[in-house]
Motif scaffolding. Structure first.
Motif, PDB file in Angstrom:
ATOM      1  N   VAL A  85       0.838  -1.206   0.000  1.00  9.78           N
ATOM      2  CA  VAL A  85       0.000   0.000   0.000  1.00  9.78           C
ATOM      3  C   VAL A  85       0.872   1.255   0.000  1.00  9.78           C
ATOM      4  O   VAL A  85       0.636   2.194  -0.770  1.00  9.78           O
ATOM      5  N   LEU A  86       1.894   1.271   0.840  1.00  9.61           N
ATOM      6  CA  LEU A  86       2.789   2.436   0.897  1.00  9.61           C
ATOM      7  C   LEU A  86       3.507   2.633  -0.434  1.00  9.61           C
ATOM      8  O   LEU A  86       3.620   3.755  -0.940  1.00  9.61           O
ATOM      9  N   ALA A  87       3.990   1.542  -1.024  1.00 11.89           N
ATOM     10  CA  ALA A  87       4.712   1.639  -2.300  1.00 11.89           C
ATOM     11  C   ALA A  87       3.787   2.118  -3.417  1.00 11.89           C
ATOM     12  O   ALA A  87       4.180   2.933  -4.256  1.00 11.89           O
ATOM     13  N   SER A  88       2.541   1.620  -3.419  1.00 11.89           N
ATOM     14  CA  SER A  88       1.611   2.006  -4.476  1.00 11.89           C
ATOM     15  C   SER A  88       1.243   3.479  -4.386  1.00 11.89           C
ATOM     16  O   SER A  88       0.899   4.113  -5.391  1.00 11.89           O
ATOM     17  N   LEU A  89       1.338   4.049  -3.184  1.00 14.68           N
ATOM     18  CA  LEU A  89       1.057   5.475  -3.004  1.00 14.68           C
ATOM     19  C   LEU A  89       2.313   6.327  -3.167  1.00 14.68           C
ATOM     20  O   LEU A  89       2.240   7.563  -3.124  1.00 14.68           O
ATOM     21  N   GLY A  90       3.463   5.684  -3.330  1.00 15.89           N
ATOM     22  CA  GLY A  90       4.714   6.416  -3.482  1.00 15.89           C
ATOM     23  C   GLY A  90       5.277   6.923  -2.164  1.00 15.89           C
ATOM     24  O   GLY A  90       6.111   7.836  -2.150  1.00 15.89           O
ATOM     25  N   TYR A  91       4.843   6.323  -1.028  1.00 14.30           N
ATOM     26  CA  TYR A  91       5.329   6.752   0.289  1.00 14.30           C
ATOM     27  C   TYR A  91       6.554   5.928   0.687  1.00 14.30           C
ATOM     28  O   TYR A  91       6.552   4.698   0.589  1.00 14.30           O
ATOM     29  N   LYS A  92       7.573   6.608   1.140  1.00 12.88           N
ATOM     30  CA  LYS A  92       8.752   5.923   1.648  1.00 12.88           C
ATOM     31  C   LYS A  92       8.471   5.446   3.069  1.00 12.88           C
ATOM     32  O   LYS A  92       7.929   6.193   3.893  1.00 12.88           O
ATOM     33  N   TYR A  93       8.859   4.212   3.364  1.00 19.30           N
ATOM     34  CA  TYR A  93       8.620   3.659   4.705  1.00 19.30           C
ATOM     35  C   TYR A  93       9.311   4.522   5.756  1.00 19.30           C
ATOM     36  O   TYR A  93      10.493   4.825   5.643  1.00 19.30           O
ATOM     37  N   GLY A  94       8.570   4.945   6.772  1.00 22.58           N
ATOM     38  CA  GLY A  94       9.119   5.787   7.828  1.00 22.58           C
ATOM     39  C   GLY A  94       8.980   7.268   7.575  1.00 22.58           C
ATOM     40  O   GLY A  94       9.319   8.088   8.440  1.00 22.58           O
TER      41      GLY A  94
END
Length: 545
Positions: free
Chosen positions: A494-503
């Motif tokens: 989900v984070l990757a699909s939204l382009g969010y970097k973990y943390g």
């Protein structure tokens, strides 16, 4: 084979007569079982291939499903789901109690609802190898769709009201087939059968008494054989060198007990695989260095513990000392039990720690100790965890009781009491948790999260009373606490699909929002369930609610 048959290139679902076409064109004269073996081998080889215009993984999954269905029906023809379900009931593979609840006509109506399950190859392989029923020769007795059908039907059968039963079946069947939710291995194995091994996690605390050792080891063996992962805490056991029996002998410490626990776990089999445990120890224990080196190849073989995992308990006061490069004092739990009893209360812990500095058995530099933890525990073995005791007992703790330990994978936080000791308590000290999960990829709105969480709360509450455990403490715990563990998967996707970097701030904000959303709907559903069925847990007064 791919050139010899046609398939729908959009969804890669095989044609109904796929096996017949293969048989005619490539395997003329061969028995169906030989074709199935060949196709299974092909699927396994195909799964790792990559192609621009063809999803090999999906085709491999569909080959595997076709193989299983042909194995179940002993035919290449598609079989009626209703007829296969009734065949299993009549042969005694499925429990009669479920048939008695619904009757044949209701089951026939349910079977008219068809779902297409979009498996990956690893997904169908895992389901087939772990959860599908087989006969004594290893032949499959049920298809993936039959498994999802019976799991949903079994859960729904636990409700008295016919309307509620139907609603729970349709909802659960749809959510399982669409991968909106997932259930733990013990439930996927046991639901739809006569087994009651539904629990995923067992949390056992062993006290500083011989009777607690023996009862603890017995409980660990029996709960492992019931398919449960074990979280074991013997952190209050005396340290090596402590004087016992009026000073006549010296205590052997925790490591001999840890070796006993590890041996007991490995002697027990759960569904064909070895058991597993995580042992909990305070970072201020005099044996901490030896415990951190238990899996090091350089440690003598007789002193190593190769299989058990470990959790090191720490608090903010000690973290500050580590960051400052200060020394950490080590204390025997038997010498100063009140220090360890207040590990969660940082201010009180600091006061006791400083007042009893003269009783320390040793001193270690905090940074050197933590470097050892990072090097041996995380970089080289990756099987040592950190438990932040004060955090676990902070605002997120729903219990008024102190949380002393966690489970095998550090997912849950439940109150425990030393097993087999002379302490006067309600005999509910072995904590049990049944887990379940929502798939964040499929639950991407608040409405979907509410629907899935509500279903799981109702489903698990209906399952809990039917568990049967090998210890009185565990059976009393599920009766008094009724603990449920609800998790979320596919967060990284989900984070990757939204382009969010973990943390990142965006990722942290989203995770906080999802967590708040899940907790709110879990509490709401629990309240609704308690009111609807007049079921309030006996230990409700022990919670902050």
């Amino acid at each position: 084979i791919m050139r010899s048959v046609q398939y729908n290139s959009r969804n890669l679902s095989l044609e109904p007569d796929f096996i017949d076409k293969v048989k005619v064109k490539l395997y003329d004269g061969m028995p169906t079982s030989t074709i199935m073996t060949s196709l299974a081998t092909l699927a396994a080889s195909m799964a790792s291939l990559k192609g621009k215009n063809l999803n090999y993984d999906k085709l491999a999954a569909n080959l595997t499903v076709s193989n299983i269905e042909a194995d179940v029906t002993n035919s290449t023809k598609t079989s009626s789901l209703y007829k296969r379900i009734m065949f299993m009931f009549n042969k005694g593979y499925y429990p009669k109690r479920i048939l008695d609840v619904f009757g044949e006509e209701k089951i026939k109506k349910f079977a008219e609802v068809r779902h297409e399950i979009d498996f990956s190859y690893i997904g169908i392989s895992t389901l087939a190898n772990r959860f599908l029923l087989t006969d004594s020769f290893g032949n499959y007795l049920e298809t993936p769709l039959m498994k999802m059908f019976m799991v949903s039907l079994d859960i729904a059968s636990r409700f008295d009201n016919e309307v509620t039963r139907s609603g729970m079946f349709y909802t659960g069947y749809s959510k399982l087939c669409n991968f909106e939710i997932s259930l733990p291995s013990p439930e996927m194995t046991s639901l739809g059968t006569d087994s009651t091994h539904y629990a995923s996690c067992c949390v056992i605390e062993i006290g500083d008494e011989a009777c607690s050792w023996t009862e603890g080891l017995s409980a660990i063996i029996n709960h492992t054989m019931d398919s449960q992962g074990i979280g074991a805490d013997a952190s209050m056991v005396a340290s090596a060198g402590d004087l016992v029996r009026n000073g006549t002998i010296k205590h052997g410490g925790k490591i001999p007990l840890y070796k006993l626990i590890d041996s007991a776990i490995q002697s027990s089999v759960q569904n064909g695989r070895r058991g597993a445990t995580t042992l909990h120890t305070f970072i201020t224990d005099p044996e901490i260095e030896s415990i951190l080196l238990l899996k090091n190849p350089k440690t003598e073989a007789v002193k190593r513990i190769n299989d058990a995992k470990h959790t090191i308990k720490i608090n903010k006061f000690l973290f500050k000392k580590i960051l400052a490069g200060e020394d950490i004092l080590l204390f025997s739990p038997r010498a100063i039990p009140e220090l360890y009893e207040n590990y969660h209360d940082v201010e009180k812990f600091e006061e006791i720690y400083n007042a009893n500095a003269h009783l320390a058995t040793d001193t270690l530099n905090g940074r050197d100790l933590f470097r050892l933890f990072i090097k041996q525990a995380r970089v080289e073995t990756a099987v040592y965890y950190l438990m932040l005791v004060d955090n676990m007992n902070g605002g997120s703790n729903p219990f008024k009781e102190v949380i002393k330990q966690s489970n095998l994978c550090l997912e849950i936080a439940l109150p425990t009491k030393p097993i087999g000791t002379t302490e006067d308590y309600d005999k509910d000290g072995v904590a049990i948790c049944i887990l379940s999960n929502i798939n964040l990829d499929k639950n991407d709105t608040r409405e979907k999260i509410e629907s899935s969480i509500t279903y799981l709360v109702y489903a698990q509450n209906a399952i809990v009373p039917h568990q049967k455990h090998p210890t009185e403490e565990a059976n009393n715990f599920i009766r008094n606490y009724n603990a449920l563990g609800l998790g979320a998967s596919n967060l990284a996707y989900v984070l990757a699909s939204l382009g969010y970097k973990y943390g990142s701030n965006e990722a942290n904000s989203l995770v906080a929002s999802i967590g708040e959303c899940m907790k709110f709907y879990a509490l709401q559903a629990s309240l609704q369930y308690a009111m609807e069925f007049d079921k309030v847990i006996p230990a409700f007064h022990k919670t902050i609610y």
